[in-house]
Design a protein around this motif. Sequence first.
Motif, PDB file in Angstrom:
ATOM      1  N   ARG A 358     150.277  34.085  77.113  1.00  0.00           N
ATOM      2  CA  ARG A 358     149.265  34.952  77.718  1.00  0.00           C
ATOM      3  C   ARG A 358     149.870  36.139  78.451  1.00  0.00           C
ATOM      4  O   ARG A 358     149.133  36.935  79.054  1.00  0.00           O
ATOM      5  CB  ARG A 358     148.434  34.133  78.712  1.00  0.00           C
ATOM      6  N   LEU A 359     151.175  36.291  78.391  1.00  0.00           N
ATOM      7  CA  LEU A 359     151.826  37.371  79.137  1.00  0.00           C
ATOM      8  C   LEU A 359     151.343  38.761  78.696  1.00  0.00           C
ATOM      9  O   LEU A 359     151.039  39.606  79.559  1.00  0.00           O
ATOM     10  CB  LEU A 359     153.341  37.255  79.002  1.00  0.00           C
ATOM     11  N   PRO A 360     151.233  39.069  77.404  1.00  0.00           N
ATOM     12  CA  PRO A 360     150.725  40.396  77.022  1.00  0.00           C
ATOM     13  C   PRO A 360     149.317  40.661  77.559  1.00  0.00           C
ATOM     14  O   PRO A 360     148.990  41.786  77.965  1.00  0.00           O
ATOM     15  CB  PRO A 360     150.745  40.347  75.494  1.00  0.00           C
ATOM     16  N   GLU A 361     148.479  39.623  77.548  1.00  0.00           N
ATOM     17  CA  GLU A 361     147.115  39.809  78.075  1.00  0.00           C
ATOM     18  C   GLU A 361     147.147  40.138  79.562  1.00  0.00           C
ATOM     19  O   GLU A 361     146.378  41.001  80.045  1.00  0.00           O
ATOM     20  CB  GLU A 361     146.302  38.545  77.817  1.00  0.00           C
ATOM     21  N   VAL A 362     148.027  39.462  80.308  1.00  0.00           N
ATOM     22  CA  VAL A 362     148.133  39.739  81.743  1.00  0.00           C
ATOM     23  C   VAL A 362     148.578  41.180  81.983  1.00  0.00           C
ATOM     24  O   VAL A 362     148.067  41.867  82.899  1.00  0.00           O
ATOM     25  CB  VAL A 362     149.110  38.740  82.399  1.00  0.00           C
ATOM     26  N   LEU A 363     149.507  41.652  81.150  1.00  0.00           N
ATOM     27  CA  LEU A 363     149.973  43.035  81.307  1.00  0.00           C
ATOM     28  C   LEU A 363     148.860  44.031  81.008  1.00  0.00           C
ATOM     29  O   LEU A 363     148.739  45.077  81.690  1.00  0.00           O
ATOM     30  CB  LEU A 363     151.178  43.284  80.406  1.00  0.00           C
ATOM     31  N   LEU A 364     148.034  43.736  80.015  1.00  0.00           N
ATOM     32  CA  LEU A 364     146.894  44.611  79.716  1.00  0.00           C
ATOM     33  C   LEU A 364     145.888  44.591  80.859  1.00  0.00           C
ATOM     34  O   LEU A 364     145.314  45.638  81.223  1.00  0.00           O
ATOM     35  CB  LEU A 364     146.225  44.159  78.409  1.00  0.00           C
ATOM     36  N   LEU A 365     145.642  43.405  81.431  1.00  0.00           N
ATOM     37  CA  LEU A 365     144.729  43.324  82.575  1.00  0.00           C
ATOM     38  C   LEU A 365     145.260  44.126  83.753  1.00  0.00           C
ATOM     39  O   LEU A 365     144.493  44.741  84.519  1.00  0.00           O
ATOM     40  CB  LEU A 365     144.543  41.858  82.974  1.00  0.00           C
ATOM     41  N   LEU A 366     146.603  44.109  83.908  1.00  0.00           N
ATOM     42  CA  LEU A 366     147.198  44.878  85.012  1.00  0.00           C
ATOM     43  C   LEU A 366     146.919  46.369  84.821  1.00  0.00           C
ATOM     44  O   LEU A 366     146.619  47.085  85.801  1.00  0.00           O
ATOM     45  CB  LEU A 366     148.709  44.596  85.043  1.00  0.00           C
ATOM     46  N   ARG A 367     146.983  46.847  83.594  1.00  0.00           N
ATOM     47  CA  ARG A 367     146.667  48.264  83.341  1.00  0.00           C
ATOM     48  C   ARG A 367     145.186  48.540  83.576  1.00  0.00           C
ATOM     49  O   ARG A 367     144.809  49.616  84.091  1.00  0.00           O
ATOM     50  CB  ARG A 367     147.048  48.614  81.911  1.00  0.00           C
ATOM     51  N   ASP A 368     144.319  47.578  83.213  1.00  0.00           N
ATOM     52  CA  ASP A 368     142.886  47.771  83.418  1.00  0.00           C
ATOM     53  C   ASP A 368     142.551  47.866  84.903  1.00  0.00           C
ATOM     54  O   ASP A 368     141.631  48.592  85.319  1.00  0.00           O
ATOM     55  CB  ASP A 368     142.108  46.616  82.795  1.00  0.00           C
ATOM     56  N   VAL A 369     143.293  47.107  85.724  1.00  0.00           N
ATOM     57  CA  VAL A 369     143.061  47.155  87.177  1.00  0.00           C
ATOM     58  C   VAL A 369     143.295  48.563  87.698  1.00  0.00           C
ATOM     59  O   VAL A 369     142.523  49.091  88.515  1.00  0.00           O
ATOM     60  CB  VAL A 369     143.975  46.132  87.881  1.00  0.00           C
ATOM     61  N   ARG A 370     144.352  49.201  87.221  1.00  0.00           N
ATOM     62  CA  ARG A 370     144.680  50.544  87.705  1.00  0.00           C
ATOM     63  C   ARG A 370     143.674  51.580  87.230  1.00  0.00           C
ATOM     64  O   ARG A 370     143.492  52.619  87.876  1.00  0.00           O
ATOM     65  CB  ARG A 370     146.079  50.945  87.202  1.00  0.00           C
TER      66      ARG A 370
END
Length: 457
Positions: A358-370
């Motif tokens: 799930r690491l790639p998904e977490v990184l995408l969510l991190l970009r969505d937060v910004r």
Amino acid sequence: MSRTRLTIFSVVCALIGCLALGTFWYNRPTTVTIAVGPAGSEAAKLVDAFRLGLQRERSSVRLRLVSADTPSDSAAKLEREDVDFAIVRTDISFPASAQAVAVWQRNPVILVAPVSSGIQRWTDLSNRTIGVMGRGIGFNNRLIQTILREHGVQPASVRIVEVPPWEAGDAIRNRQIEAMVTIGPTTAKPVQDAIAGIVRETPEGAVKLVPVREADAVAERVPFLESIEVVAGSFGSNPPRPADTYPTLGVVHYLVARRGLDDAVVAEFTQQLFTQRPALAIQHPAANRLEVPETEKGSSVQVHPGALAYLTGEQKTFIEKYSDILYLTIFGLSLGGSALAAVAGYLGLGKREKDPGRLPEVLLLLRDVRATDDNEVLDAIAGRADDIFVEAVEASKQPGFDSAQFATLTLALDRLNAAIADRRRSLAMAEDDAPAEETRQPALPVAVAAAGGFPRG
């Protein structure tokens, strides 16, 4: 299942199949043939019992009988390689390709005559009529003629007639013969019957068993003859006949194998023959006559290497016999496997990208937060982050869990939650500043207009 695992599984199954096939091929029964006869004879019955014994013991060697009328017929079949084993007699065309497995029996030549005949030595047979017992009268005739010549007696001066063993006594009583020659083991029933008949028909049983005093010297001169001792009491013990052990000449029957027969087959055959001998002797006393051949170098009859390996305790096991081949095979497979692995690694074959989870998904969510200004979106991202963490914790209970990947994912989730918190604070601060700007924004132009614009410098 990945392609690499499927390939490994297929190779392992193939190796197991090859090993099973090789084991079956090595342990499969080998059928060999033996020339023996004539049908119904003592030897034929014993060999047939041995054949059944091999089947009963589930030996790796099985036996098939081939009928032979005479020892010379057996020798001819072995010479033509029509059979693998044969029972041959040393004085009858011993095959050049034959190698001994066992001494089948020893046949002493026994000359018996009434004491009244005056026959004390073989030299006394000149101008006499003697009877000869046994099948193959032609062979026995030549054997007797050889012994006569060794004693200085011209064979032509001796009349030889064939006499069945059960008629020996009558032939002596009727003066058809003056002496009888038997050729066979002293324990054989025909020999016992012939001599018992002569004793019975001779007054007071006064018979003479004529020795060959020079047996050792004659055996030295004639290769196929052997010096054999007739044991005291061989033909009766009250009174003992003979009274003393005496020497005579004889011939030997050998169980032989053809030279090219596989050593392992002959070794197993020999082992089973001598192992089953005590059991065979219960029903077939002729088995007691089986002997181990001479294994020393320089013996008159060469022993087959397979039989020699068993008799001398040097019979090799499967591992001992094929150890070099197995070692080279294992070495070759290891070297070949290493080479294939190196080539596959160089070409990138069989490589598989590691599952990032799930690491790639977490990184995408991190970009969505910004990128979002909506608190509801942040709430959804936070909920998804919680779900991912729960999934990771559950996965940690499964075999093959990657702790390093879990640590990386946890670190990323922590960073995501921190980013969500930072983003929420930023949005809250922006909401607090928004009303003040809205009240000042319209007043500024008014104030500026009243004052005649922005003051200069």
